[in-house]
Design a protein around this motif. Structure first.
Motif, PDB file in Angstrom:
ATOM      1  N   GLU A  90      36.265  34.524  33.345  1.00 27.58           N
ATOM      2  CA  GLU A  90      35.787  35.565  32.452  1.00 27.58           C
ATOM      3  C   GLU A  90      34.985  34.396  31.390  1.00 27.58           C
ATOM      4  O   GLU A  90      35.121  34.866  30.188  1.00 27.58           O
ATOM      5  N   PHE A 115      32.895  35.752  40.634  1.00 29.34           N
ATOM      6  CA  PHE A 115      33.622  36.882  40.299  1.00 29.34           C
ATOM      7  C   PHE A 115      34.551  36.370  39.073  1.00 29.34           C
ATOM      8  O   PHE A 115      34.700  36.976  38.147  1.00 29.34           O
ATOM      9  N   LYS A 120      34.176  40.766  32.329  1.00 34.24           N
ATOM     10  CA  LYS A 120      34.218  42.147  32.771  1.00 34.24           C
ATOM     11  C   LYS A 120      33.047  42.676  32.379  1.00 34.24           C
ATOM     12  O   LYS A 120      32.898  42.881  30.944  1.00 34.24           O
ATOM     13  N   PHE A 168      32.271  43.013  43.511  1.00 32.74           N
ATOM     14  CA  PHE A 168      31.116  43.475  42.792  1.00 32.74           C
ATOM     15  C   PHE A 168      30.813  44.831  43.129  1.00 32.74           C
ATOM     16  O   PHE A 168      31.044  45.295  44.236  1.00 32.74           O
ATOM     17  N   LYS A 216      30.036  43.095  37.732  1.00 33.72           N
ATOM     18  CA  LYS A 216      31.673  43.067  37.599  1.00 33.72           C
ATOM     19  C   LYS A 216      31.919  44.519  36.819  1.00 33.72           C
ATOM     20  O   LYS A 216      31.687  44.542  35.669  1.00 33.72           O
ATOM     21  N   GLU A 220      38.652  47.717  36.840  1.00 33.02           N
ATOM     22  CA  GLU A 220      38.640  47.860  38.236  1.00 33.02           C
ATOM     23  C   GLU A 220      38.841  49.182  38.622  1.00 33.02           C
ATOM     24  O   GLU A 220      39.804  49.700  38.214  1.00 33.02           O
TER      25      GLU A 220
END
Length: 221
Positions: A90, A115, A120, A168, A216, A220
């Motif tokens: 990140e 990724f 995020k 993704f 992204k 999640e």
């Protein structure tokens, strides 16, 4: 490299000028950007006018960064392999590449690394990536391979599936604009581009350049 000494070797960069300018103009605020396959840094230097940029490539063309530093364009430059990105997770708001990711021999690994280092809510933008239609046959990259360049041709379906599996979402694959010079030498290429736009079914029979974007998610699913 002898390949870059041939006539028209940099035509592929100028062909994507409209797509590149459109990408630049849509960027908002000040972002932390990683450019993969940055080569001599011409794009990184451009992005660095408004953003914090790290340029990455496996070749030593990156050492031309000194040219841009003299012009007041600062960006980090790291010579390394895209398959193992030397960054913490990140770290970036945006991952950018122009006709570079297809040089990977392990697209799954690259997708996973992108990724991992993307924040995020961050996104990637790949311009002018050659992709193969479902039934296309091609000797793509034959000349470059003889010079030791890693050339790999993945289908649109492979790109989509690999990056989706990496995590993704909001994936979009669209034909690159590619504005060929108004010269009889490029008549067939211009005709092909127009046919692909008017008859999308032909895309399954050809190898063409596409722009690929994805995001992204902040959370999640």
């Amino acid at each position: 490299n002898p390949y870059f000494q041939t006539e028209g070797a940099f035509l592929n960069i100028s062909l994507g000028e409209k797509d590149y300018n459109r990408f630049i103009n849509q960027l908002k605020g000040s972002l932390k950007i990683l450019e993969i396959g940055a080569d001599s840094g011409w794009s990184a230097a451009n992005l660095a006018q408004k953003h914090q940029v790290t340029a990455l490539d496996i070749n030593d063309h990156l050492f031309l960064r000194d040219f841009w530093l003299q012009k007041g364009r600062y960006f980090e430059a790291i010579q390394t392999d895209m398959h193992e990105l030397p960054f913490q997770k990140e770290s970036f708001d945006l991952i950018f590449a122009s006709a570079a990711i297809h040089h990977s021999s392990d697209l799954k690994k690259v997708a996973g690394e992108i990724f991992r280092v993307l924040k995020k809510g961050g996104s990637f933008m790949f311009l002018r990536e050659p992709m193969r239609g479902k039934w296309a046959r091609s000797d793509f990259g034959r000349k470059q391979k003889t010079l030791g360049v890693s050339e790999n041709l993945y289908s649109k379906e492979e790109w989509q599936a690999i990056f989706q599996k990496a995590g993704f979402r909001h994936l979009k694959i669209k034909l690159s604009y590619l504005e060929y010079p108004r010269h009889r030498k490029y008549f067939l290429r211009r005709a092909k581009k127009n046919l692909l736009k008017s008859l999308p079914i032909l895309q399954d029979l050809t190898v063409s350049d596409y722009n690929f974007t994805g995001k992204k998610l902040k959370k999640e699913v």
